[in-house]
Design a protein around this motif. Structure first.
Motif, PDB file in Angstrom:
ATOM      1  N   PHE A 135      73.938 106.617  62.374  1.00  0.00           N
ATOM      2  CA  PHE A 135      74.571 107.898  62.040  1.00  0.00           C
ATOM      3  C   PHE A 135      74.059 108.411  60.700  1.00  0.00           C
ATOM      4  N   MET A 136      74.063 107.543  59.680  1.00  0.00           N
ATOM      5  CA  MET A 136      73.607 107.952  58.347  1.00  0.00           C
ATOM      6  C   MET A 136      72.121 108.267  58.355  1.00  0.00           C
ATOM      7  N   TRP A 137      71.348 107.460  59.085  1.00  0.00           N
ATOM      8  CA  TRP A 137      69.901 107.692  59.158  1.00  0.00           C
ATOM      9  C   TRP A 137      69.607 109.044  59.797  1.00  0.00           C
ATOM     10  N   ASN A 138      70.320 109.385  60.851  1.00  0.00           N
ATOM     11  CA  ASN A 138      70.077 110.657  61.528  1.00  0.00           C
ATOM     12  C   ASN A 138      70.290 111.827  60.585  1.00  0.00           C
ATOM     13  N   MET A 139      71.363 111.768  59.789  1.00  0.00           N
ATOM     14  CA  MET A 139      71.624 112.843  58.841  1.00  0.00           C
ATOM     15  C   MET A 139      70.595 112.869  57.724  1.00  0.00           C
ATOM     16  N   LYS A 140      70.327 111.706  57.149  1.00  0.00           N
ATOM     17  CA  LYS A 140      69.428 111.618  56.002  1.00  0.00           C
ATOM     18  C   LYS A 140      67.985 111.949  56.382  1.00  0.00           C
TER      19      LYS A 140
ATOM     20  N   VAL B  70      74.756  98.834  49.993  1.00  0.00           N
ATOM     21  CA  VAL B  70      75.231  99.830  49.018  1.00  0.00           C
ATOM     22  C   VAL B  70      75.136 101.265  49.543  1.00  0.00           C
ATOM     23  N   LEU B  71      73.927 101.699  49.880  1.00  0.00           N
ATOM     24  CA  LEU B  71      73.674 103.119  50.129  1.00  0.00           C
ATOM     25  C   LEU B  71      74.440 103.686  51.325  1.00  0.00           C
ATOM     26  N   ASP B  72      74.501 102.946  52.429  1.00  0.00           N
ATOM     27  CA  ASP B  72      75.263 103.430  53.586  1.00  0.00           C
ATOM     28  C   ASP B  72      76.729 103.622  53.231  1.00  0.00           C
ATOM     29  N   TYR B  73      77.284 102.695  52.457  1.00  0.00           N
ATOM     30  CA  TYR B  73      78.690 102.796  52.069  1.00  0.00           C
ATOM     31  C   TYR B  73      78.922 103.969  51.122  1.00  0.00           C
TER      32      TYR B  73
ATOM     33  N   ILE C  59      81.808 102.419  65.280  1.00  0.00           N
ATOM     34  CA  ILE C  59      80.440 101.915  65.373  1.00  0.00           C
ATOM     35  C   ILE C  59      79.926 101.517  63.994  1.00  0.00           C
ATOM     36  N   PHE C  60      80.189 102.350  63.000  1.00  0.00           N
ATOM     37  CA  PHE C  60      79.743 102.066  61.643  1.00  0.00           C
ATOM     38  C   PHE C  60      80.282 100.717  61.181  1.00  0.00           C
TER      39      PHE C  60
END
Length: 359
Positions: A115-120, A177-180, A203-204
């Motif tokens: 999820f975070m990768w898709n946005m970033k 760290v970064l995902d959180y 999922i996260f």
């Protein structure tokens, strides 16, 4: 910063480029997705990961052999990210959506968040490459200065020397760290995070717990804390460096640009496709080993222009793109060998560290 807008023109380089690439696939009858060639690569990498993990955790080889296996594991994890996760996240791994989702979720198993990768990556980085304040990939502040529009500190004078260590820390920082940070701040840089559904939250957290079990709890239980710590650091620091350097060589080298929108209009000076060509570089295009391992990310120009086309097609469509660039007098940045790109990246870091301006 407000979201920048791109210039539009009567004669669109991008429109002509898309027409020619579409004609190539129509004439050859090839699918734009990966297919059997990519499936084979995915099987090889996944099998290697399972065998290495199983042998290291459950059969505990001798220290020298274990360290060698951890080095290989770091390369395999990077390869999975480059080839399986990356194509899956862009929907180019397969014609079948469920296979793309499965491939993309390899990131979750390895500790990251799809999820975070898709946005970033897919939403922000691909749209606004090298735009300071928007593209999170060039925001390594305060530790490094990656654009002339970023503040300069005394330590940046030495960033071309210490970048090796920071890049090696990417994987560890990413999963711990970064995902959180993104999750709790609900934004990536200055860009608001897309609202997460209940399923996204589950999922996260579910995969974060799974990763802690697979990569920390179970190995410690099997081989002890010291053995786990040494092995984890070897594999994760290597994976972090490999992942970092490949992506940095694509955008932060001497010849790439770092355009900023006009303060009055909020517009960037080029149309989107031209912007991508000015901010992106290829390296080692004729090295088949590098191309196989990095999932075609050495053809970063082709990937940024056509992220919905699998990397297995990049060498072929690069010829069409080069020709079109020549006709439209648009730059096409390419380093013939990887060492040339690395040297240019180091030189770029020196320039930024000395306070010089990027293009």
């Amino acid at each position: 910063m407000a979201t920048p807008k791109f210039m539009t023109g009567t004669v669109s380089f991008h429109a002509e480029l898309k027409k020619r690439i579409k004609a190539y696939f129509n004439e050859t009858g090839k699918s734009e997705t990966g297919g059997p060639a990519l499936y084979t690569k995915a099987i090889v990498l996944t099998t290697a990961f399972v065998l290495l993990y199983t042998h290291l955790v459950f059969f505990t080889p001798g220290i020298v052999w274990a360290l060698l296996e951890c080095v290989v594991l770091g390369c395999v994890v990077s390869g999975i990210g480059f080839n399986i996760m990356h194509d899956g996240a862009h929907g180019t791994f397969s014609k079948r959506p469920w296979l793309n989702t499965l491939a993309a979720f390899s990131l979750n198993i390895l500790g990251g968040s799809h999820f975070m990768w898709n946005m970033k990556h897919n939403v922000i980085h691909h749209a606004y490459t090298n735009v300071d304040g928007v593209d999170d990939d060039i925001d390594i502040q305060p530790w490094m200065r990656m654009s002339s529009t970023q503040p300069k500190y005394k330590m940046h004078k030495y960033q071309h020397l210490y970048f090796w260590f920071l890049y090696s820390m990417l994987y560890i920082l990413w999963i711990f760290v970064l995902d959180y940070q993104k999750y709790f701040k609900k934004r990536i840089g200055e860009m608001p995070l897309k609202k997460m559904t209940t399923a996204d939250h589950l999922i996260f957290w579910g995969f974060k717990v799974l990763n802690l079990g697979l990569f920390i709890a179970l190995p410690i239980w099997q081989v002890g804390f010291t053995g786990w710590l040494v092995g984890f650091l070897v594999f994760s620091l290597l994976a972090g460096f490999v992942l970092s350097i490949v992506f940095q060589l694509a955008h932060t080298v001497e010849h790439t640009h770092f355009p900023m929108p006009d303060e009055a209009t909020g517009r960037l000076q080029d149309e989107w496709a031209v912007h991508q060509l000015k901010t992106t570089a290829n390296f080692a295009p004729h090295n088949k080993v590098i191309n196989w391992f990095v999932g075609g990310l050495n053809f970063q120009v082709e990937h940024h222009l056509f992220p919905k086309i699998s990397h297995i097609h990049y060498p072929a469509i690069s010829r069409i793109i080069k020709q079109t660039c020549r006709e439209f007098d648009v730059p096409y940045i390419e380093y013939p060998r990887m060492r040339h790109a690395v040297a240019s990246h180091v030189s770029f870091l020196k320039q930024m560290g000395r306070g010089q301006k990027a293009a």
